[in-house]
Design a protein around this motif. Structure first.
Motif, PDB file in Angstrom:
ATOM      1  N   GLU A   1       0.843  -1.207   0.000  1.00  0.00           N
ATOM      2  CA  GLU A   1       0.000   0.000   0.000  1.00  0.00           C
ATOM      3  C   GLU A   1       0.879   1.259   0.000  1.00  0.00           C
ATOM      4  O   GLU A   1       0.590   2.240  -0.674  1.00  0.00           O
ATOM      5  CB  GLU A   1      -0.958  -0.004   1.205  1.00  0.00           C
TER       6      GLU A   1
ATOM      7  N   LEU B   1       2.443   1.733  -3.435  1.00  0.00           N
ATOM      8  CA  LEU B   1       1.496   2.296  -4.410  1.00  0.00           C
ATOM      9  C   LEU B   1       1.339   3.793  -4.187  1.00  0.00           C
ATOM     10  O   LEU B   1       1.318   4.575  -5.148  1.00  0.00           O
ATOM     11  CB  LEU B   1       0.137   1.591  -4.289  1.00  0.00           C
ATOM     12  N   LYS B   2       1.251   4.193  -2.932  1.00  0.00           N
ATOM     13  CA  LYS B   2       1.129   5.622  -2.654  1.00  0.00           C
ATOM     14  C   LYS B   2       2.361   6.370  -3.164  1.00  0.00           C
ATOM     15  O   LYS B   2       2.258   7.471  -3.706  1.00  0.00           O
ATOM     16  CB  LYS B   2       0.926   5.852  -1.142  1.00  0.00           C
ATOM     17  N   MET B   3       3.514   5.776  -2.977  1.00  0.00           N
ATOM     18  CA  MET B   3       4.747   6.397  -3.479  1.00  0.00           C
ATOM     19  C   MET B   3       4.722   6.513  -4.995  1.00  0.00           C
ATOM     20  O   MET B   3       5.022   7.570  -5.565  1.00  0.00           O
ATOM     21  CB  MET B   3       5.964   5.542  -3.091  1.00  0.00           C
TER      22      MET B   3
ATOM     23  N   PHE C   1       2.189   6.453  -7.102  1.00  0.00           N
ATOM     24  CA  PHE C   1       1.159   7.364  -7.626  1.00  0.00           C
ATOM     25  C   PHE C   1       1.610   8.815  -7.488  1.00  0.00           C
ATOM     26  O   PHE C   1       1.423   9.629  -8.392  1.00  0.00           O
ATOM     27  CB  PHE C   1      -0.171   7.150  -6.896  1.00  0.00           C
ATOM     28  N   ARG C   2       2.205   9.133  -6.366  1.00  0.00           N
ATOM     29  CA  ARG C   2       2.667  10.512  -6.179  1.00  0.00           C
ATOM     30  C   ARG C   2       3.731  10.862  -7.217  1.00  0.00           C
ATOM     31  O   ARG C   2       3.711  11.919  -7.837  1.00  0.00           O
ATOM     32  CB  ARG C   2       3.235  10.696  -4.777  1.00  0.00           C
TER      33      ARG C   2
ATOM     34  N   ILE D   1       0.212  16.169 -13.136  1.00  0.00           N
ATOM     35  CA  ILE D   1      -1.160  16.032 -12.652  1.00  0.00           C
ATOM     36  C   ILE D   1      -1.367  16.835 -11.377  1.00  0.00           C
ATOM     37  O   ILE D   1      -2.420  17.400 -11.141  1.00  0.00           O
ATOM     38  CB  ILE D   1      -1.513  14.541 -12.467  1.00  0.00           C
ATOM     39  N   LEU D   2      -0.322  16.881 -10.563  1.00  0.00           N
ATOM     40  CA  LEU D   2      -0.416  17.694  -9.349  1.00  0.00           C
ATOM     41  C   LEU D   2       0.488  18.894  -9.507  1.00  0.00           C
ATOM     42  O   LEU D   2       1.656  18.850  -9.131  1.00  0.00           O
ATOM     43  CB  LEU D   2       0.023  16.872  -8.138  1.00  0.00           C
TER      44      LEU D   2
ATOM     45  N   ILE E   1      -9.662  11.934 -12.360  1.00  0.00           N
ATOM     46  CA  ILE E   1      -8.543  11.167 -12.893  1.00  0.00           C
ATOM     47  C   ILE E   1      -8.460   9.848 -12.144  1.00  0.00           C
ATOM     48  O   ILE E   1      -8.525   9.816 -10.909  1.00  0.00           O
ATOM     49  CB  ILE E   1      -7.221  11.952 -12.704  1.00  0.00           C
TER      50      ILE E   1
ATOM     51  N   PHE F   1      -6.269   6.580 -11.348  1.00  0.00           N
ATOM     52  CA  PHE F   1      -4.966   5.925 -11.415  1.00  0.00           C
ATOM     53  C   PHE F   1      -5.150   4.411 -11.406  1.00  0.00           C
ATOM     54  O   PHE F   1      -5.880   3.870 -10.579  1.00  0.00           O
ATOM     55  CB  PHE F   1      -4.091   6.323 -10.216  1.00  0.00           C
TER      56      PHE F   1
ATOM     57  N   VAL G   1      -3.025   0.479 -11.983  1.00  0.00           N
ATOM     58  CA  VAL G   1      -1.717  -0.172 -12.034  1.00  0.00           C
ATOM     59  C   VAL G   1      -1.643  -1.076 -13.261  1.00  0.00           C
ATOM     60  O   VAL G   1      -2.659  -1.513 -13.781  1.00  0.00           O
ATOM     61  CB  VAL G   1      -1.429  -1.037 -10.785  1.00  0.00           C
TER      62      VAL G   1
ATOM     63  N   ILE H   1      11.896   9.084  -6.054  1.00  0.00           N
ATOM     64  CA  ILE H   1      10.565   8.859  -5.465  1.00  0.00           C
ATOM     65  C   ILE H   1      10.425   9.728  -4.216  1.00  0.00           C
ATOM     66  O   ILE H   1       9.426  10.419  -4.029  1.00  0.00           O
ATOM     67  CB  ILE H   1      10.389   7.359  -5.103  1.00  0.00           C
ATOM     68  N   PHE H   2      11.441   9.679  -3.374  1.00  0.00           N
ATOM     69  CA  PHE H   2      11.412  10.449  -2.115  1.00  0.00           C
ATOM     70  C   PHE H   2      11.211  11.935  -2.398  1.00  0.00           C
ATOM     71  O   PHE H   2      10.460  12.622  -1.692  1.00  0.00           O
ATOM     72  CB  PHE H   2      12.725  10.196  -1.368  1.00  0.00           C
TER      73      PHE H   2
ATOM     74  N   PHE I   1       7.882  13.782  -2.476  1.00  0.00           N
ATOM     75  CA  PHE I   1       7.160  14.046  -1.225  1.00  0.00           C
ATOM     76  C   PHE I   1       7.734  15.227  -0.452  1.00  0.00           C
ATOM     77  O   PHE I   1       7.216  15.604   0.585  1.00  0.00           O
ATOM     78  CB  PHE I   1       7.171  12.790  -0.340  1.00  0.00           C
TER      79      PHE I   1
ATOM     80  N   LEU J   1       4.436  11.754   3.183  1.00  0.00           N
ATOM     81  CA  LEU J   1       3.681  10.509   3.062  1.00  0.00           C
ATOM     82  C   LEU J   1       3.012  10.232   4.408  1.00  0.00           C
ATOM     83  O   LEU J   1       3.664   9.882   5.388  1.00  0.00           O
ATOM     84  CB  LEU J   1       4.621   9.364   2.654  1.00  0.00           C
TER      85      LEU J   1
END
Lengths: 826, 826
Positions: free
Chosen positions: B447, B450-452, B454-455, B463-464, B477, B479, B481, B679-680, B683, B692
Motif C-alpha cells: 500500500e 502504491l502511494k509512493m 502514484f505521487r 497532474i499535481l 482522474i 490511477f 496499475v 521517489i522520495f 514528497f 507521506l
C-alpha cells in the motif's frame, strides 16, 4: 573537582518518597563509565576493579577515576573500595609511563551509609602518593585523582537482601538508584580533564539487592556498559555464558569479558564462542594462598589490564562516534511516516538509546548525555510496560523465539495463540465474542472487521442468496459504513475508506480513496474551567437543551445511564434516524452495512471524547436495523481509558471489535479482531470460497501472542498492577483531579480530556488558525528539552499518556511539569 | 521390555553421515522424560538423579526407570550412571510402600562408547535386589526395572570438549542426538506399564559438549522438560537464575528447581522469585566429608524427592492434558485465515509444540508423541532460520525487548532501525534505493509502495501542479496499475486492488474491490520431462516462435540476456505496447500510474515462474513511459530464489520494492518499502501535507529491526551460511538436479519449478478439474502423516521450501520422500 566527586551532598534519603519522587537522572557520556559484574561470587571482581582503576590512573589519561561500590556486605573486614583505594595507586608503577616525570595520585576512600550493626566505623581515608619510577625527587608531571566510595555497608558477609533484613537497614531500590544517579551525574567541568567511573556490583549478575530486586535489574535504568568478570573454574564456561545472557536479557551491552586462567582453557572457548560479539581477556591464575599479597600477580596482570582499558576505551569511542553520527544518517537513509523531512532539522532528531518502563533514554549530541524522557506519547499509544513488565516480556520474548520462532497458523494451534484467544474471550470479549481472528496491526484488524460485517449484513439482508456464486450484478450494490466525522481507523485503503475525508485521505495521499460512508457529526464532551461541558455540532439542532443537559460536575455523570431518557437522548435519536432515512432515500443502491466507531475517545482525530450517550443510541439504532456494529478499540482497548474495554464505559456491546497497540504490552505488533458466533456463522458452509480469505504471514505469531498473554494478565493482576480498583475493575484515578481542574482553567487552554491513562489538553487558537498548532509545537519542544517529557503534538492538542501500571506519583510529576510550562506560556 | 531399553542396537555410528542424514526422531510422551540440568558443576545433579530415580522406583508407578548419562568425563572413577545404579535401588526402602509385599528391582548398568584412553573397561553390571521391608521371605508384590546407561565416556575429569580433543574421541552433535533419539524412542509396549526416563547432562546448562556446542543447544531438538539443580552456595541465587534464563532462552520448560540448603536461604529467595513459574524444592545440606556414604542424607531427603516426583508427575499430566485439549479448543475459539472451519475435522488440527530450525514439533494426540516435521511451507514462506540462527535470534529478541521494548519512530532514530536500513540499502537496495520506509507486513508495504508510485507519477506527469491544494476535479482522474494476471500482493484493500479479479477478490470476500488495473497475461516457464519449457498464454500470438525459443536445456538459459534479441522478445514488446495503447485509447481519464510485479516467481498465484525476459521488457517499457516500477519482493526477497534480490535474476532494477517475510529470519513481522531518491523527492516540500501520511504504531519496532539485522547478515555470511556460492553471490543448488528431473518425468506431474529454496510440483489434473486439487490434498496428508513433511497444498501444487541455510542433505532427504510418495500415487 575532587570535592564534587566526594558526593558530600548525598545525604541518605531516609524518607524514601523523596527518592522515589525523582525522575531518573541523566548519564553523562563525557565520563566513560562501566559496571563490573561477576559471573559468580569469588571470581575476582575486585581484583579486576583494582587493576582496571590502576591502568586508568596510569598516564596519559584520564585525570580522575571514581570507583563506587554501592552495596558492600561483610563490612568493614571486607571493603572492596578500601582494597581499590589501597592497591590501585601503588600498581601505577607497573604501567608504562608516557613521557618523563612522576605521577602524583590524590586519593580518598569513604563509606557513606554503614548499617547500625557495623561497630567500628572506619574513618574517611585520604592519601597523596607520588610514583616517579626511579627517584623520589623526580618532578611531578601528572596529578591524578582517585575517589573510592562505598554507599551502603552491612556487617554480615551474606547477600545484601539478608544482611539488610538482619541488621535492620533496608534500602529501597529507588534510594540506591537515586544515589547512583547522583554519582553518575557528578562529573568533570571543562578543563578538568577526563573522568572515568567504575561501579562494582556485589555477588553475581543476578544476586539480590537489599530489596530483593536482582542487581542486573536494579542498575538497569542507567544501562551502564558492563565488564563481565567470568569464571575460570570447572563449570565456568557455563556460568560465564549464563551470566552474559542474563545481562543481555536486561538490555546491557557487555564491553569486555575478563577471567582468570585456571588451566581449563575456559578463555579459549569463550573467545571463540563470543567472537564477533565481545573481546575476552585472560588473567594469570590468582594465588589461592590468602597470605599472598598479590604483588606478583598484579605485576603479571598489568598488560592484561592495559588491554582491558584499551578495549573499553575503544568500546566507548565507538559508541560515542556512532551516537554522534545517527542524526545525520537517519536524515539520509530513513523515510519517517507522517513526517515532512524538510521540516526536521538534523539536530532535532531524537536519538533513542534505550527504553526502561515508561521512559526512554535519548542521547543529547550537544552535551553527550543520555537523558531519560517520559514517553508521553506512549510511543504512538502502544506502551503498557513498567520496568518490571518490560523485564518479564524480554524473558518471555527470548523464550517464545527459542521455543517457537514462528509457525504456520491456519488449521494449526499453538499454546500462545490459544492462551491469548482464551484471555481475549474472557476479557475484552467477555459476554459477547466467541472467535478471535489474528492479524498484524490495527489497520488490518479493521479491514478484517469490515469484511466480517459486510458478509454478515449481506447474509442477514438476503443480498447473497447463493453464497457459492459471485453474481457480478451484485457489484451494483454499494456497501457503505456508518461512521463519525473525525474518526480514524488506519492507513490501509480499506480502513481509510471508513473514514471521513481529510488531508490524510486527499488525492495527494491516496488517489484511490473515495470515502465510502455516511459520516455523522458527533457531540463531544470536555472539561473547561473545572466544568464538564457537552458540545453539540451545528448539525444537531439544540435550543431544546438546557444547561443541565450540557454541563456536568464530573465526567462520571456523563456516563450515567439515566441520561438515556434525557432531552439530549431524544435529540440524538431524531438526528440519527433522520440522517439514516435521508441517506436511504437518496441512495437506493447503497446499503449502510456496518457501523464503525472508536468508543468514547477518538484518538488520532484530536483526543475528542464523544458523548457516550450518542454512541449508545447509535449502536441501538444499528442493532435495530441489523447493521453489524464494529468497535475500533485499537486505541481504547486494554485499560487505555481506565477499563479493559471501552464497551464497559458505553454500557453496550459490539458484534465485532478490533485490538492492537497495548495488547502486547507495546513490545511487538499483533492485532486481533473479535467476533460473535453470529458473525462467524456467516462464513460457514461446506465451501472454502465462503471462508474469510484474508491472512498475513505472521498471523498469530507466537512472540506476539506470548507478549499479549503476559501483558493482558499483568494489567489485570492486582499483584502486578497496583493501580487496579478491584471492586470496580477499573484503574484508580491517575491524573490528579485538582491539577486537571487547574489546567482546564488556564487562559491558554481550550479544553481538557482526562480519562484512564490519557490526559489531553487542547490549546486555545488565537485569531490565526495555525497559531495554536505552532504554540503546541513550541510547548512540546520545551517539554522535551527542559522537562524531559517526550510529548508529540496532535495539531493543537498536547497530551500525556501513561501505561496501565504507571504510578500516580509519576503521573502527577509529569502533569505538574506540564502545568508549570503552560502557566509560563501564557 | 528390558532388552529393548538396553539399546543394544545402538552401535556407534562412526560414519557420521549416517547419523547426520537422519531426521530428528519422535519423542513419546507416554514415557515421562526429564533432563537434569545443573546451575553449575558440583551442585549435586547426580544425587538428585539418584534420589529421583529411587522415588520413581518406589511403588506404585512406574514399572521401569531408564537413566541416561550421554556424556561422562573422569571415567571410570566418575560414573554417574554407576552411582545411580548402585544407590537408587537401595534407597527404595526409604519410600513409603503402597500395599504389602516386597519390591524386586532388576537393574543394569552399561557404558556404550568409552574413549580409547579409558584403560579399564568396566563390565556391564546386572543385579536383582529385593526390598521387602521387614522380612526377606516376603512375597514379591512388584517387579521394577532400572536401566542405567552411559553413552560416551572419557578418561579426563574435564569438560567433554577438552576430553574429546585430548583423547582423540570426537563426537559430532548429530551422533549424540541420534543416540539420544533412539533412547527416547525406545519405549514400553502396551501392558508393560509406565516407563520414566531421566537424562543427566554434564556440568552446567551451558557447558560445552564434545563438539563445543553448548549442552543446552545440543539437546534442544527434543526439548525435554528440565529439572534444574540450583546452587545453594553463596552466589547461588545468581547462578541458579542465570542458568534458568539460559534454559528459557533455548525454549525449555523447567518442571522443577531443586537445590541444597547451605544455610543461606537461597531456596526461599528463589521460591519467591520463581513463584507462579516453577516449584522450588530444597534438600538438606550435602555432607562435605567424602567418606560419608550419604545414607543419612538420602534418608533425610526422601520426602523431598517424593515431592519432586509428585511435582514432575503433575507437570507431565498438565502438559498432556493441555495438549490433548488443544485441538478441540482451537476449533471452538480460533478463527483461522483462509480456512473453512467446517471442512477441518477436529482431529486433523496440527498441535504445534515447538520449532527447531527448519522443523516444528507436532503433538500427535492418538499416540501421544511429539513428532518433528519438516516445515515444507516454511510457515507461509517466512522461515529462514536453521537451529543456530534461531538460538541467536532468541537471544537477540530478549536483548532488544529488554533494551528498547518499542519506541516511537518518526523524527527519531534507534540503532536497530538505522542498522537495518543500512543493511537493506547496501543489500537488496544496492545501486538504486536510497530510502527505507518501514511498516508491518507485505500488504502494508505494498500500500505504501502504491502511494509512493502514484505521487511520483502525478508529479512527473503534471497532474499535481499545486501540491498544496487537493483539487477535487482530480478525483475524475483514475490511477490504475499495470500488473500481471495471477499476481498476489496482499489482502488489505489497496493491495487487493492491484490484483486481477479472482475468488479471493469476489464481492463475497471484499465488496469494495473493483480491480484497478490493466492485467496482462504473462508467459511462464517450467520443467517437464527433464526439459525447460516456455508456455505462452493464448493472448500472445506465437506461431512465429520455433522450439529453440520455447525449449531450454536448463533454467539458467532462460535468464540469459542474449534472449533480449530473440523472436520472443519481439513478440513480447509488441504485445505489451499493443495492450498499453489499446488501454490508453479506451480509457481517457485513466492513467497507468505504476507497474507492480512479483519478480520471476508468482507465489500465491500457484508458484509460476514468469519468463524473466517478459518482465524485463515490461519494466523497460514502463521506464520509457515514466511509469514507476514496483517490485513486490515480499516472497522473492532474501535468497528465497537463491539470490538476495530477484532483481539480480531479472537484470534490472525497480524504483520501489517491498520486503517482509524472510527479512526478519521469519521470527516476527516487519516490512520495508525501499525507494529511490527520485521517489522520495516527490514528497518533499515545506508542507507537512505533501509528506507521506501513512504509518503504523509499531513502525520500525526495535525487535523486528534487530531480527532483520541478524538475519540479513546471517544469510550472506559464509561463516554462518555454508550454502553461499561467494563467487556468484548466490546459493548453491539445493534441490538435487537429477531428482528434480526424475520428478518432472513422472506421469502425474504436470510441471516442476525449482529455484533457490523453492521446489514446486504441479500435479496433473485428470478429466475432473477438482481432481488434481483433491489429489494434492491427499498427497499432503500422506506427507504429513507418514513422511513427517508438513506441506500445504496450493490448489494442485505442492511444494517444498527450505531456508537459505538449510543443508542440501536435508533438502535431498525431503525431496526423495516426495518423489517416493509421488511414485506410489501413480
Amino acid at each position: 573537582m575532587l570535592r564534587r566527586l566526594h558526593l558530600r551532598h548525598a545525604r541518605r534519603p531516609r524518607h524514601h518518597s523523596s527518592a522515589a519522587a525523582a525522575d531518573a537522572a541523566a548519564v553523562p557520556l563525557s565520563s566513560p563509565t562501566f559496571s563490573i559484574f561477576g559471573a559468580n561470587t569469588g571470581v575476582g571482581k575486585t581484583l579486576v576493579s583494582a587493576g582496571l582503576v590502576a591502568s586508568l590512573l596510569a598516564p596519559p589519561s584520564p585525570s580522575t577515576v571514581s570507583y563506587l561500590k554501592p552495596l558492600q556486605t561483610g563490612f568493614p573486614e571486607d571493603s572492596d573500595a578500601r582494597f581499590v583505594f589501597d592497591r590501585a595507586p601503588a600498581l601505577l608503577r607497573l604501567f608504562p609511563r608516557a613521557g618523563g616525570g612522576a605521577t602524583r595520585v590524590v586519593s580518598s576512600n569513604h563509606t557513606l551509609f554503614p548499617s547500625p550493626a557495623v561497630e567500628t566505623l572506619p574513618e574517611r581515608q585520604d592519601t597523596v602518593v607520588t610514583y616517579g619510577g626511579e627517584g623520589d625527587g623526580e618532578r611531578v608531571a601528572v596529578e591524578k585523582t582517585l575517589v573510592c566510595r562505598t554507599m551502603y555497608a552491612w556487617r554480615e558477609p551474606v547477600s545484601p537482601h539478608l544482611a539488610a533484613e538482619k541488621e535492620g537497614m533496608p534500602v529501597e531500590d529507588e534510594e540506591v538508584r537515586w544515589v547512583v544517579d547522583r554519582w553518575l551525574a557528578d562529573g568533570a567541568k571543562d578543563g578538568d580533564g577526563e573522568v572515568w567511573k567504575v561501579l562494582e556490583t556485589a555477588g553475581g549478575v543476578a544476586s539480590p539487592a537489599p530489596s530483593g530486586t536482582l542487581q542486573c535489574d536494579l542498575y538497569r535504568s542507567s544501562r551502564l556498559p558492563a565488564v563481565l568478570v567470568g569464571d575460570g573454574r570447572l563449570g565456568g564456561i557455563s556460568s560465564t555464558l549464563s551470566a552474559y545472557e542474563t545481562l543481555m536479557l536486561r538490555g546491557y551491552d557487555v564491553g569486555s569479558v575478563i577471567l582468570e586462567d585456571r588451566g581449563l582453557s575456559n578463555d579459549k572457548f569463550l573467545l571463540s564462542y563470543l567472537r564477533k560479539r565481545v573481546p575476552v581477556h585472560v588473567l594469570p591464575p590468582i594465588p589461592e594462598d590468602p597470605k599472598d599479597d598479590l604483588t606478583d600477580w598484579f605485576s603479571e596482570s598489568s598488560s592484561v589490564f592495559s588491554l582491558l582499558k584499551d578495549s573499553l576505551q575503544s568500546f566507548h569511542s565507538r559508541r560515542i562516534q556512532r551516537l554522534n553520527s545517527m542524526q545525520r544518517k537517519s536524515k539520509d537513509l530513513l523515510w519517517w511516516p507522517f513526517t515532512q523531512h524538510d521540516l526536521v532539522p538534523v539536530d532535532s532528531v531524537t536519538v533513542i538509546d534505550s527504553r526502561c518502563g515508561e521512559n526512554f533514554s535519548a542521547y543529547k549530541v550537544k552535551d553527550k548525555r543520555i537523558v531519560p524522557q517520559f514517553d508521553a506519547c506512549a510511543s504512538w499509544w502502544t506502551q503498557g510496560p513498567d520496568s518490571n513488565l518490560q523485564i518479564e516480556l524480554a524473558r518471555d520474548m527470548g523464550y517464545a523465539a527459542a521455543r517457537y520462532g514462528h509457525v504456520m497458523f491456519p488449521e494449526n494451534v499453538h499454546e500462545p495463540a490459544l492462551r491469548c484467544a482464551e484471555l481475549l474471550l474472557c476479557g475484552v470479549g467477555k459476554d459477547w465474542a466467541s472467535r478471535v481472528y489474528f492479524s498484524d496491526n490495527g489497520s488490518t484488524a479493521i479491514e478484517i472487521a469490515l469484511k466480517m460485517a459486510f458478509r454478515k449484513y449481506a447474509c442477514g439482508h438476503g443480498i447473497l442468496v447463493d453464497t457459492e456464486k459471485d453474481i457480478t450484478s451484485e457489484r451494483s450494490i454499494q456497501f457503505k459504513v456508518l461512521a463519525l466525522n473525525g474518526s480514524y481507523h488506519g492507513d490501509t485503503l480499506g480502513a481509510m475508506e471508513a473514514q471521513a475525508p481529510s488531508a490524510y485521505t486527499s488525492f495527494l495521499q491516496q488517489p484511490w480513496y473515495s470515502g465510502r460512508g455516511l459520516f455523522l457529526d458527533p457531540p463531544t464532551v470536555y472539561t473547561r474551567n473545572r466544568t464538564t461541558h457537552l458540545s453539540l455540532p451545528p448539525s444537531i439542532w439544540h435550543d431544546q437543551l438546557s444547561s443541565c443537559d450540557t454541563c456536568f460536575s464530573s465526567v462520571t455523570e456523563v456516563f450515567c445511564k439515566t441520561r438515556d431518557t434525557s432531552s439530549a437522548a431524544n435529540l440524538y435519536v431524531s438526528y440519527i434516524s433522520q440522517q439514516l432515512s435521508q441517506y436511504a432515500m437518496s441512495n437506493s443502491s447503497e446499503h449502510i452495512a456496518a457501523l464503525i466507531i472508536e468508543p468514547v475517545i477518538q484518538g488520532a482525530g484530536g483526543m475528542h471524547m464523544i458523548d457516550p450517550l450518542f454512541q449508545r443510541l447509535l449502536i441501538k439504532e444499528c442493532k435495530n436495523r441489523k447493521i453489524p456494529v464494529i468497535f475500533d478499540e485499537v486505541f481504547t482497548g486494554f485499560w487505555r481509558l481506565g477499563v479493559e474495554s471501552a464497551s464497559e464505559l458505553l454500557g453496550c456491546l459490539p458484534d465485532i471489535s478490533c485490538y492492537a497497540k497495548l495488547m502486547t504490552g507495546g513490545i511487538v505488533p499483533l492485532a486481533a479482531t473479535l467476533a460473535t458466533e453470529d458473525i462467524f456463522e456467516a462464513f460457514r458452509s461446506d465451501s472454502k470460497l465462503t471462508a474469510l480469505l484474508h491472512g498475513h504471514s505472521y498471523t498469530a505469531h507466537p512472540m506476539g501472542c506470548t507478549a499479549a498473554v503476559k501483558a493482558i494478565q499483568w494489567y489485570k493482576d492486582p499483584s502486578t498492577n497496583s493501580n487496579l480498583d478491584l471492586d470496580h475493575m477499573k484503574l484508580k484515578e491517575l491524573w490528579d483531579g485538582a491539577l486537571v481542574n487547574h489546567l482546564s482553567s488556564l487562559p491558554n487552554v481550550k479544553r481538557v480530556v482526562s480519562l484512564g491513562t490519557l490526559c489531553a489538553i487542547e490549546l486555545k487558537a488565537g485569531s490565526d488558525a495555525g497559531y495554536a498548532s505552532l504554540h503546541a509545537s513550541s510547548l512540546v519542544r520545551k517539554l522535551r528539552e527542559e522537562d524531559n517529557i517526550y510529548a508529540r503534538p496532535l495539531g493543537n492538542v498536547i497530551y500525556l499518556m501513561c501505561g496501565p501500571c504507571t504510578t500516580r506519583d509519576s503521573c502527577t510529576r509529569q502533569l505538574t511539569k506540564v502545568h508549570r510550562r503552560l502557566q509560563k506560556f501564557n
